[in-house]
Design an enzyme around this catalytic site. Structure first.
Site, mmCIF file in Angstrom:
data_model
loop_
_atom_site.group_PDB
_atom_site.id
_atom_site.type_symbol
_atom_site.label_atom_id
_atom_site.label_comp_id
_atom_site.label_asym_id
_atom_site.label_seq_id
_atom_site.Cartn_x
_atom_site.Cartn_y
_atom_site.Cartn_z
ATOM 1 N N GLN A 78 0.834 -1.203 0.000
ATOM 2 C CA GLN A 78 0.000 0.000 0.000
ATOM 3 C C GLN A 78 0.869 1.253 0.000
ATOM 4 O O GLN A 78 1.047 1.891 1.036
ATOM 5 C CB GLN A 78 -0.903 -0.035 1.241
ATOM 6 N N PHE A 79 1.395 1.616 -1.171
ATOM 7 C CA PHE A 79 2.275 2.788 -1.249
ATOM 8 C C PHE A 79 1.564 4.067 -0.859
ATOM 9 O O PHE A 79 2.184 5.035 -0.424
ATOM 10 C CB PHE A 79 2.899 2.922 -2.641
ATOM 11 N N THR A 80 0.232 4.084 -0.955
ATOM 12 C CA THR A 80 -0.508 5.310 -0.654
ATOM 13 C C THR A 80 -0.453 5.678 0.827
ATOM 14 O O THR A 80 -0.824 6.805 1.188
ATOM 15 C CB THR A 80 -1.976 5.219 -1.110
#
Length: 148
Positions: A78-80
């Site tokens: 989950q890079f966000t």
């Protein structure tokens, strides 16, 4: 490195090819890797996740970990989680690690979590996935290990 840990009754991820991976009682972990993160942080965070006492004991107190209840975990990249929304209306993701850095640290986190005896399933790194969960409680905790 950041892990958004959710206590779940069940969780699933559907991959782009239609495959669905499901877990029962345990954790859904959304894992973000930052540009300066290290293997030591991944190991620490996995250990912390495995030992996190967010499940109720017989008296209703948060006193049990996912290992104590013999639960499972679904880990999704989950890079966000590294989105900076401080300026403007569009998040800035420059603090998120690029795949060549993030993938090995994500895989190390998953490997270390498995060493704790937890049954771990994953999503597909960088893919457009559909995640579903039944958040139990709801209980959601943000774990973070920044560089020292």
């Amino acid at each position: 490195m950041r892990a958004l840990v959710q206590r779940v009754s069940e969780a699933s991820v559907t991959l782009p090819d239609g495959e669905t991976r499901c877990v029962g009682r345990g954790l859904l972990v959304l894992l973000g890797v930052g540009v300066n993160d290290t293997p030591e942080q991944a190991v620490w965070l996995a250990s912390k996740t495995a030992r996190l006492r967010i499940f109720r004991n017989g008296l209703g107190k948060f006193d049990l970990s996912v290992t104590d209840i013999k639960g499972s975990a679904l880990v999704i990249s989950q890079f966000t989680l590294y989105g900076d929304c401080g300026k403007g209306a569009r998040p800035d993701f420059t603090a998120a690690a690029r795949p060549e850095t993030a993938v090995p640290l994500y895989e190390l986190y998953v490997s270390e979590l498995k060493k704790s005896g937890i049954a771990v399933l994953t999503g597909e790194f960088g893919a457009d996935m559909k995640v579903a969960l039944v958040n139990d409680g709801p209980v959601t905790v943000l774990l973070e290990k920044e560089n020292a």
